[in-house]
Design a protein around this motif. Structure first.
Motif, PDB file in Angstrom:
ATOM      1  N   ALA A  44      93.317  61.791  -2.115  1.00 17.14           N
ATOM      2  CA  ALA A  44      91.872  62.513  -1.490  1.00 17.14           C
ATOM      3  C   ALA A  44      91.822  63.301  -0.103  1.00 17.14           C
ATOM      4  O   ALA A  44      91.200  64.317   0.628  1.00 17.14           O
ATOM      5  CB  ALA A  44      90.704  61.506  -1.850  1.00 17.14           C
ATOM      6  N   LEU A  45      92.884  61.994   0.841  1.00 16.12           N
ATOM      7  CA  LEU A  45      93.297  62.234   2.236  1.00 16.12           C
ATOM      8  C   LEU A  45      93.983  63.855   2.401  1.00 16.12           C
ATOM      9  O   LEU A  45      94.078  64.671   3.427  1.00 16.12           O
ATOM     10  CB  LEU A  45      93.595  61.802   2.962  1.00 16.12           C
ATOM     11  CG  LEU A  45      94.156  61.759   4.327  1.00 16.12           C
ATOM     12  CD1 LEU A  45      93.052  62.321   4.796  1.00 16.12           C
ATOM     13  CD2 LEU A  45      94.714  60.728   5.180  1.00 16.12           C
ATOM     14  N   ARG A  46      94.913  63.598   1.323  1.00 14.88           N
ATOM     15  CA  ARG A  46      96.040  64.564   1.208  1.00 14.88           C
ATOM     16  C   ARG A  46      95.551  66.156   1.395  1.00 14.88           C
ATOM     17  O   ARG A  46      95.716  67.236   1.694  1.00 14.88           O
ATOM     18  CB  ARG A  46      97.171  64.292   0.280  1.00 14.88           C
ATOM     19  CG  ARG A  46      98.370  65.414   0.398  1.00 14.88           C
ATOM     20  CD  ARG A  46      99.600  65.362  -0.864  1.00 14.88           C
ATOM     21  NE  ARG A  46      99.296  64.698  -2.251  1.00 14.88           N
ATOM     22  CZ  ARG A  46      98.836  63.085  -2.672  1.00 14.88           C
ATOM     23  NH1 ARG A  46      99.950  62.370  -1.782  1.00 14.88           N
ATOM     24  NH2 ARG A  46      99.019  62.982  -3.754  1.00 14.88           N
ATOM     25  N   GLN A  47      94.910  66.108   0.367  1.00 11.75           N
ATOM     26  CA  GLN A  47      93.688  67.198  -0.304  1.00 11.75           C
ATOM     27  C   GLN A  47      92.913  68.169   0.776  1.00 11.75           C
ATOM     28  O   GLN A  47      92.829  69.297   1.045  1.00 11.75           O
ATOM     29  CB  GLN A  47      93.279  67.092  -1.293  1.00 11.75           C
ATOM     30  CG  GLN A  47      92.214  68.305  -1.905  1.00 11.75           C
ATOM     31  CD  GLN A  47      91.290  68.459  -2.833  1.00 11.75           C
ATOM     32  OE1 GLN A  47      91.163  67.049  -3.393  1.00 11.75           O
ATOM     33  NE2 GLN A  47      90.938  69.105  -4.049  1.00 11.75           N
ATOM     34  N   GLN A  48      92.469  67.045   1.892  1.00 13.07           N
ATOM     35  CA  GLN A  48      91.463  67.661   2.922  1.00 13.07           C
ATOM     36  C   GLN A  48      92.322  67.836   4.139  1.00 13.07           C
ATOM     37  O   GLN A  48      92.112  68.982   4.625  1.00 13.07           O
ATOM     38  CB  GLN A  48      91.234  66.108   3.239  1.00 13.07           C
ATOM     39  CG  GLN A  48      89.701  65.606   2.569  1.00 13.07           C
ATOM     40  CD  GLN A  48      88.627  66.535   2.782  1.00 13.07           C
ATOM     41  OE1 GLN A  48      87.919  67.376   3.359  1.00 13.07           O
ATOM     42  NE2 GLN A  48      87.867  66.621   1.371  1.00 13.07           N
ATOM     43  N   LEU A  49      93.634  67.067   4.198  1.00 14.56           N
ATOM     44  CA  LEU A  49      95.064  67.762   5.076  1.00 14.56           C
ATOM     45  C   LEU A  49      94.727  68.873   5.289  1.00 14.56           C
ATOM     46  O   LEU A  49      95.215  70.132   5.647  1.00 14.56           O
ATOM     47  CB  LEU A  49      95.850  66.088   5.443  1.00 14.56           C
ATOM     48  CG  LEU A  49      95.325  65.037   6.221  1.00 14.56           C
ATOM     49  CD1 LEU A  49      96.468  64.565   5.525  1.00 14.56           C
ATOM     50  CD2 LEU A  49      95.438  65.753   7.792  1.00 14.56           C
ATOM     51  N   SER A  50      95.651  69.020   3.545  1.00 19.36           N
ATOM     52  CA  SER A  50      95.879  70.809   3.058  1.00 19.36           C
ATOM     53  C   SER A  50      95.188  71.839   3.250  1.00 19.36           C
ATOM     54  O   SER A  50      95.414  72.518   3.932  1.00 19.36           O
ATOM     55  CB  SER A  50      96.303  70.352   1.587  1.00 19.36           C
ATOM     56  OG  SER A  50      96.843  71.628   1.258  1.00 19.36           O
TER      57      SER A  50
END
Length: 97
Positions: A44-50
């Motif tokens: 979820a964090l990776r998706q938000q950062l992306s």
């Protein structure tokens, strides 16, 4: 008689500032684009950062483009004024001569 005056130094300084802004923002956008997508193991964090990175990169890229366009516009104004000034000078010299 009307005087026509453009502060060439101020025009050049503003153009240089806009070119510097373009370079700085382009560098920032490139740095953001270079960040690997897997900097975190949390999905979820990776998706938000992306998502943030894509939006930020797009916005910064747009600002860089606008700054560059402004610098080009100021260059055209300076060139046009120089040409007008030369034409007016030639016209005055012809009428005096």
């Amino acid at each position: 008689m009307v005087d026509l005056f453009i502060d060439g130094d101020a025009l050049a300084a503003t153009r240089t500032t806009l070119e510097n802004i373009r370079e700085t923002l382009s560098g920032a956008a490139g740095a953001m684009a270079a960040v690997p997508g897997d900097v975190t193991g949390h999905d979820a964090l990776r998706q938000q950062l992306s998502s943030f990175g894509e939006e930020w990169n797009h916005g910064i890229g747009e600002l860089a483009e606008v700054s560059g366009n402004g610098a080009e516009g100021l260059a055209a104004i300076a060139q046009g004024f120089a040409e007008l000034d030369a034409a007016l000078k030639a016209s005055l010299e012809e009428s005096e001569g």
